[in-house]
Write a protein that holds these residues in place. Structure first.
Motif, short mmCIF file in Angstrom:
data_model
loop_
_atom_site.label_atom_id
_atom_site.label_comp_id
_atom_site.label_asym_id
_atom_site.label_seq_id
_atom_site.Cartn_x
_atom_site.Cartn_y
_atom_site.Cartn_z
N LEU A 249 0.82 -1.21 0.00
CA LEU A 249 0.00 0.00 0.00
C LEU A 249 0.85 1.26 0.00
CD1 LEU A 249 -2.75 -1.14 2.52
CD2 LEU A 249 -3.17 -0.48 0.13
N LEU A 250 1.97 1.22 0.72
CA LEU A 250 2.83 2.40 0.82
C LEU A 250 3.80 2.53 -0.33
CD1 LEU A 250 3.71 2.44 4.63
CD2 LEU A 250 2.12 3.94 3.42
N SER A 255 -3.74 -1.58 -7.00
CA SER A 255 -5.05 -1.34 -6.42
C SER A 255 -5.22 -2.13 -5.13
CB SER A 255 -6.14 -1.74 -7.41
OG SER A 255 -6.19 -3.15 -7.56
N VAL A 256 -6.14 -1.68 -4.29
CA VAL A 256 -6.41 -2.38 -3.04
C VAL A 256 -6.89 -3.80 -3.33
CG1 VAL A 256 -7.92 -2.44 -1.02
CG2 VAL A 256 -6.87 -0.28 -1.73
N GLY A 280 -6.09 -1.31 12.31
CA GLY A 280 -6.84 -0.24 12.96
C GLY A 280 -7.55 0.70 12.01
N VAL A 281 -7.19 0.63 10.72
CA VAL A 281 -7.85 1.45 9.70
C VAL A 281 -8.05 0.60 8.46
CG1 VAL A 281 -6.88 3.65 10.49
CG2 VAL A 281 -5.63 2.30 8.80
N THR A 282 -8.86 1.07 7.52
CA THR A 282 -9.06 0.35 6.27
C THR A 282 -7.83 0.49 5.38
OG1 THR A 282 -10.00 2.25 5.12
CG2 THR A 282 -11.53 0.84 6.38
N PRO A 283 -7.67 -0.40 4.38
CA PRO A 283 -6.53 -0.25 3.46
C PRO A 283 -6.50 1.10 2.77
CG PRO A 283 -7.55 -2.42 3.22
CD PRO A 283 -8.43 -1.63 4.13
N SER A 284 -7.67 1.60 2.35
CA SER A 284 -7.70 2.90 1.67
C SER A 284 -7.26 4.03 2.59
CB SER A 284 -9.10 3.19 1.14
OG SER A 284 -9.47 2.22 0.17
#
Length: 297
Positions: A249-250, A255-256, A280-284
């Motif tokens: 992701l980074l 794409s997700v 703790g958060v979504t991939p997006s």
């Protein structure tokens, strides 16, 4: 060994037949999340190869204790329980360390050589940020032989490891310890199964295959793996998947959906659910513009 793989684990060539020592190299950046140090059968030596940092240690769920370390400083531990370490480097430098596990066969041989008929189980004092020129020299020679040599000499590696082990027993043996762990996962087996997990992140989790690689029954393997890492093999596998997803992701523009498939999730909603639970958060949201591309979190 990193529970969430927050650092760059430098891949080393496989060295069949060299099971007396297990060597790993890690490169850390400015700030990292905690690294899980597993409680395997062998004692662990950690030496700083480059950079300087404030290093913090704690038992799982305990309070952090910190020390400043520099090139050549070392840690020695033979804890019965996994624990966590984290680093904050000085001046944004890269912080490089090597981990070395010494087999009990070396300890037993060195103990008999040093103590003769009085030899018994060997346990070591915990050393944090120690300085010892002989430890530094022997570890550096082991690194050069195992990493730089195209075909390292098993005899030379064994001789260096023997010399190191004798020195550790003479200098850092805990005189008050009377027992040693005999029912723990060996470091080379732990490395083998984690390497297998990392190579098969897109595949279904298979406890049977991992247990076979460790040459243990599924029950025995699961118990020893959890003792070493604090989590079950399946949970560790999920965390490796999430660590790979975070990196992608980074560091990429995939794409997700593609990233989810690369780490074994054909359903985007399932991938998002697991990622949010673990991170703790979504991939997006994790890939939001507020995060610097390539940063280590």
């Amino acid at each position: 060994m990193a529970q969430y793989m927050p650092s760059e684990h430098l891949a080393l060539p496989q060295r069949p037949g060299l099971q007396d020592v297990v060597l790993q190299l890690f490169k850390h950046h400015s700030i990292t999340e905690p690294v899980l140090v597993p409680a395997v059968a062998e004692p662990l030596l950690v030496m700083v190869l480059a950079g300087s940092a404030i290093v913090e240690e704690r038992a799982l769920g305990g309070e952090w204790e910190s020390a400043e370390v520099n090139v050549g400083d070392f840690y020695l531990t033979s804890t019965d329980l996994p624990y966590e370490m984290r680093w904050q480097t000085r001046g944004g430098e890269t912080f490089e360390v090597m981990h070395l596990y010494l087999a009990h066969s070396l300890l037993d041989q060195a103990s008999r050589d040093v103590w003769g008929s009085q030899a018994g189980p060997v346990s070591f004092l915990d050393i944090s940020g120690g300085q010892d020129e002989l430890v530094r020299m022997l570890l550096e020679q082991l690194r050069l032989e195992l990493v730089e040599r195209h075909e390292p000499s098993p005899l030379f590696v064994h001789s260096l490891a023997q010399a190191l082990t004798v020195h550790l027993i003479r200098t850092y043996r805990d005189p008050h310890a009377t027992t040693r762990r005999s029912n723990a996962l060996q470091a080379y087996k732990l490395r083998r199964v984690i390497d297998m997990m990392n190579a098969r992140l897109a595949e279904d989790f298979s406890l049977a295959q991992l247990a076979e690689a460790a040459q243990l029954s599924e029950y025995h393997f699961s118990r020893l793996f959890k003792r070493a890492t604090g989590v079950s093999p399946s949970q560790y596998f999920i965390r490796l998947r999430m660590a790979r997803a975070r990196q992608l992701l980074l560091d990429t523009d995939q794409s997700v959906i593609d990233i989810g498939m690369e780490v074994g999730y054909s359903s985007p909603s399932h991938f998002s659910q697991v990622f949010r639970r673990e991170v703790g958060v979504t991939p997006s949201a994790y890939r939001s513009p507020g995060r610097a591309r390539g940063s280590v979190v």
